[in-house]
Enzyme design. Structure first.
Site, PDB file in Angstrom:
ATOM      1  N   MET A  96      73.770  17.189   5.859  1.00 14.88           N
ATOM      2  CA  MET A  96      73.761  17.270   4.390  1.00 14.88           C
ATOM      3  C   MET A  96      74.895  18.135   3.890  1.00 14.88           C
ATOM      4  SD  MET A  96      69.836  18.148   3.592  1.00 14.88           S
ATOM      5  CE  MET A  96      70.008  18.302   1.817  1.00 14.88           C
ATOM      6  N   GLY A  99      78.839  24.493   5.990  1.00 11.31           N
ATOM      7  CA  GLY A  99      79.538  25.636   5.421  1.00 11.31           C
ATOM      8  C   GLY A  99      80.101  26.490   6.542  1.00 11.31           C
ATOM      9  N   SER A 102      76.853  27.891   8.292  1.00 15.04           N
ATOM     10  CA  SER A 102      75.724  27.035   8.659  1.00 15.04           C
ATOM     11  C   SER A 102      76.098  25.559   8.655  1.00 15.04           C
ATOM     12  CB  SER A 102      74.555  27.245   7.691  1.00 15.04           C
ATOM     13  OG  SER A 102      74.809  26.569   6.485  1.00 15.04           O
ATOM     14  N   LYS A 118      68.424  23.958   8.979  1.00  8.30           N
ATOM     15  CA  LYS A 118      69.668  24.713   8.804  1.00  8.30           C
ATOM     16  C   LYS A 118      69.978  25.456  10.096  1.00  8.30           C
ATOM     17  CE  LYS A 118      71.462  28.477   5.913  1.00  8.30           C
ATOM     18  NZ  LYS A 118      71.244  29.179   4.644  1.00  8.30           N
ATOM     19  N   ILE A 181      63.872  19.733  -0.948  1.00 12.74           N
ATOM     20  CA  ILE A 181      63.696  19.747  -2.399  1.00 12.74           C
ATOM     21  C   ILE A 181      64.676  18.744  -2.984  1.00 12.74           C
ATOM     22  CG2 ILE A 181      64.004  21.134  -4.479  1.00 12.74           C
ATOM     23  CD1 ILE A 181      63.180  23.516  -2.630  1.00 12.74           C
ATOM     24  N   ASP A 182      64.154  17.862  -3.799  1.00 14.83           N
ATOM     25  CA  ASP A 182      64.994  16.818  -4.372  1.00 14.83           C
ATOM     26  C   ASP A 182      65.653  17.359  -5.641  1.00 14.83           C
ATOM     27  OD1 ASP A 182      66.208  14.486  -4.914  1.00 14.83           O
ATOM     28  OD2 ASP A 182      64.409  13.416  -5.548  1.00 14.83           O
ATOM     29  N   GLU A 185      72.511  21.434  -6.615  1.00 13.46           N
ATOM     30  CA  GLU A 185      72.992  22.795  -6.855  1.00 13.46           C
ATOM     31  C   GLU A 185      73.403  22.932  -8.322  1.00 13.46           C
ATOM     32  OE1 GLU A 185      74.384  20.850  -4.450  1.00 13.46           O
ATOM     33  OE2 GLU A 185      74.662  21.993  -2.595  1.00 13.46           O
ATOM     34  N   ASP A 217      73.017  37.253  -2.239  1.00  8.47           N
ATOM     35  CA  ASP A 217      74.192  36.364  -2.274  1.00  8.47           C
ATOM     36  C   ASP A 217      73.946  35.268  -3.310  1.00  8.47           C
ATOM     37  OD1 ASP A 217      76.652  35.284  -1.477  1.00  8.47           O
ATOM     38  OD2 ASP A 217      75.724  33.984   0.008  1.00  8.47           O
ATOM     39  N   ASN A 222      73.646  28.616  -4.775  1.00 10.67           N
ATOM     40  CA  ASN A 222      72.371  28.813  -4.075  1.00 10.67           C
ATOM     41  C   ASN A 222      71.152  28.650  -4.981  1.00 10.67           C
ATOM     42  OD1 ASN A 222      73.595  29.306  -1.637  1.00 10.67           O
ATOM     43  ND2 ASN A 222      73.896  31.478  -2.093  1.00 10.67           N
TER      44      ASN A 222
HETATM   45  P1  ADP Z   1      74.915  27.775   3.290  1.00 12.29           P
HETATM   46  O1  ADP Z   1      75.066  28.584   2.040  1.00 12.29           O
HETATM   47  O2  ADP Z   1      75.045  28.566   4.528  1.00 12.29           O
HETATM   48  O3  ADP Z   1      75.771  26.549   3.293  1.00 12.29           O
HETATM   49  P2  ADP Z   1      72.382  26.808   2.189  1.00 12.29           P
HETATM   50  O4  ADP Z   1      71.055  27.344   2.533  1.00 12.29           O
HETATM   51  O5  ADP Z   1      72.942  27.145   0.843  1.00 12.29           O
HETATM   52  O6  ADP Z   1      73.395  27.213   3.339  1.00 12.29           O
HETATM   53  O7  ADP Z   1      72.320  25.235   2.360  1.00 12.29           O
HETATM   54  C1  ADP Z   1      73.454  24.415   2.192  1.00 12.29           C
HETATM   55  C2  ADP Z   1      73.115  23.212   1.313  1.00 12.29           C
HETATM   56  O8  ADP Z   1      72.067  22.453   1.883  1.00 12.29           O
HETATM   57  C3  ADP Z   1      72.607  23.612  -0.051  1.00 12.29           C
HETATM   58  O9  ADP Z   1      73.651  23.804  -0.961  1.00 12.29           O
HETATM   59  C4  ADP Z   1      71.729  22.453  -0.427  1.00 12.29           C
HETATM   60  O10 ADP Z   1      72.500  21.403  -0.962  1.00 12.29           O
HETATM   61  C5  ADP Z   1      71.181  22.000   0.890  1.00 12.29           C
HETATM   62  N1  ADP Z   1      69.825  22.531   1.137  1.00 12.29           N
HETATM   63  C6  ADP Z   1      69.468  23.605   1.869  1.00 12.29           C
HETATM   64  N2  ADP Z   1      68.127  23.766   1.899  1.00 12.29           N
HETATM   65  C7  ADP Z   1      67.610  22.759   1.158  1.00 12.29           C
HETATM   66  C8  ADP Z   1      66.276  22.339   0.822  1.00 12.29           C
HETATM   67  N3  ADP Z   1      65.190  22.979   1.275  1.00 12.29           N
HETATM   68  N4  ADP Z   1      66.138  21.238   0.053  1.00 12.29           N
HETATM   69  C9  ADP Z   1      67.218  20.558  -0.379  1.00 12.29           C
HETATM   70  N5  ADP Z   1      68.479  20.884  -0.085  1.00 12.29           N
HETATM   71  C10 ADP Z   1      68.689  21.965   0.671  1.00 12.29           C
END
Ligand code: ADP
Length: 281
Positions: A96, A99, A102, A118, A181-182, A185, A217, A222
């Site tokens: 999906m 970064g 992650s 993740k 979660i649908d 950002e 953060d 986020n």
């Molecule tokens: P990082 O900041 O390390 O990239 P995040 O936790 O922000 O990690 O996750 C990256 C992306 O993955 C998010 O911007 C979001 O689009 C998606 N994402 C993460 N967790 C969820 C979730 N529970 N439901 C839907 N999308 C998610």
């Protein structure tokens, strides 16, 4: 990832378990420690490590002895295996997002339906620089990465049910599983009622604070939004409200959000007033 996963036999699995169990004590886990834990001869372990090294699952290093540590891929495959074994994940889907710290996958869970996995990779691959700056001794970056995943999972466990965060499903190694979660950002969407959305976000920050947690953060990257509400995600940097840096982090989080709404929607709120509201002063 799936090909790597399928390429592992039971001996490999035992070796990966042994590396995981011992990585807190050794930067490179020695062959004799792995052999002892698995009840297999050192010669056989060496052969298996050659294969795992070739698959880029382990990084092997000769010093006085042969030792092995995980690559990011290897730690992720190991964590996935454990998640599947405990039935938290039944099928891994597409990436999906990717970064610096992650890689996030869609996945299916028999029990929870659509989930998100993740895989953390904190400190990777520039661990050496991290090591110079802060004193981590000779811990391998995989240890930092596992800690980061655990911190995220613990924060979600503490917050779920009190604030709007994804439901935590499981944690293994560097992997954290949450319910999907649908929503999108915040920075991706143009919202028609920015005043309401800003108030909802500040209310979530307040609820998290009341529960003893500061995100650390927080930004438009986020926060997820849809027509039902807002969700706060991405907690590896979260701190306890008792942390000496807590107030500084809280103010930075709030300022990031206020600045974004001012810049994007010309909405202005007073930082001091908002801080008072959040801290219930
Ligand atoms: P990082 O900041 O390390 O990239 P995040 O936790 O922000 O990690 O996750 C990256 C992306 O993955 C998010 O911007 C979001 O689009 C998606 N994402 C993460 N967790 C969820 C979730 N529970 N439901 C839907 N999308 C998610």
């Amino acid at each position: 990832m799936i090909e790597l996963y399928r390429g592992l036999d039971r001996k490999d699995e035992c070796i990966l378990n042994a590396i995981f169990d011992n990585m807190w004590d050794f930067e490179y886990v020695p062959v004799h420690a792995i052999a002892r834990e698995c009840g297999i001869s050192e010669e056989k372990i060496e052969l298996a490590l050659k294969k795992l090294g070739g698959m880029r699952i382990t990084e092997n290093k000769y010093t006085e002895y042969l030792g092995a540590s995980f690559t990011f891929k290897g730690l992720s495959v190991f964590s996935l295996k454990r998640l599947v074994n405990k039935n938290a994940v039944s099928m891994l889907g597409n990436i999906m997002g990717e970064g610096k710290e992650s890689v996030v996958y869609n996945a299916m869970s028999e029990r929870y339906g659509e989930v998100v996995v993740k895989f953390h990779r904190v400190g990777y691959p520039s661990f050496k620089k991290v090591k110079e700056k802060r004193d981590y001794g000779s811990l391998h970056y995989t240890v930092l990465t596992v800690r980061s995943a655990k911190r995220e999972y613990n924060a979600l466990k503490k917050l779920y049910g009190y604030a709007s965060v994804p439901q935590p499903v499981a944690w293994e190694g560097n992997a954290v599983v949450t319910r999907l979660i649908d929503a999108k950002e915040l920075f991706r969407v143009k919202i028609s009622n920015p005043g309401d959305v800003l108030d909802m976000i500040l209310e979530e920050i307040k609820k998290m604070y009341a529960r003893g947690i500061i995100h650390g953060d927080l930004s438009q990257f986020n926060i997820l939004v849809n027509s039902d509400g807002v969700w706060i995600i991405d907690f590896p940097q979260s701190v306890d409200t008792k942390d000496p840096m807590a107030q500084e982090y809280l103010e930075r989080d709030v300022k990031n959000v206020l600045d974004y709404f001012e810049r994007t929607y010309r909405l202005k709120k007073d930082l001091k007033e908002v801080m008072k509201y959040i801290k219930d002063e």
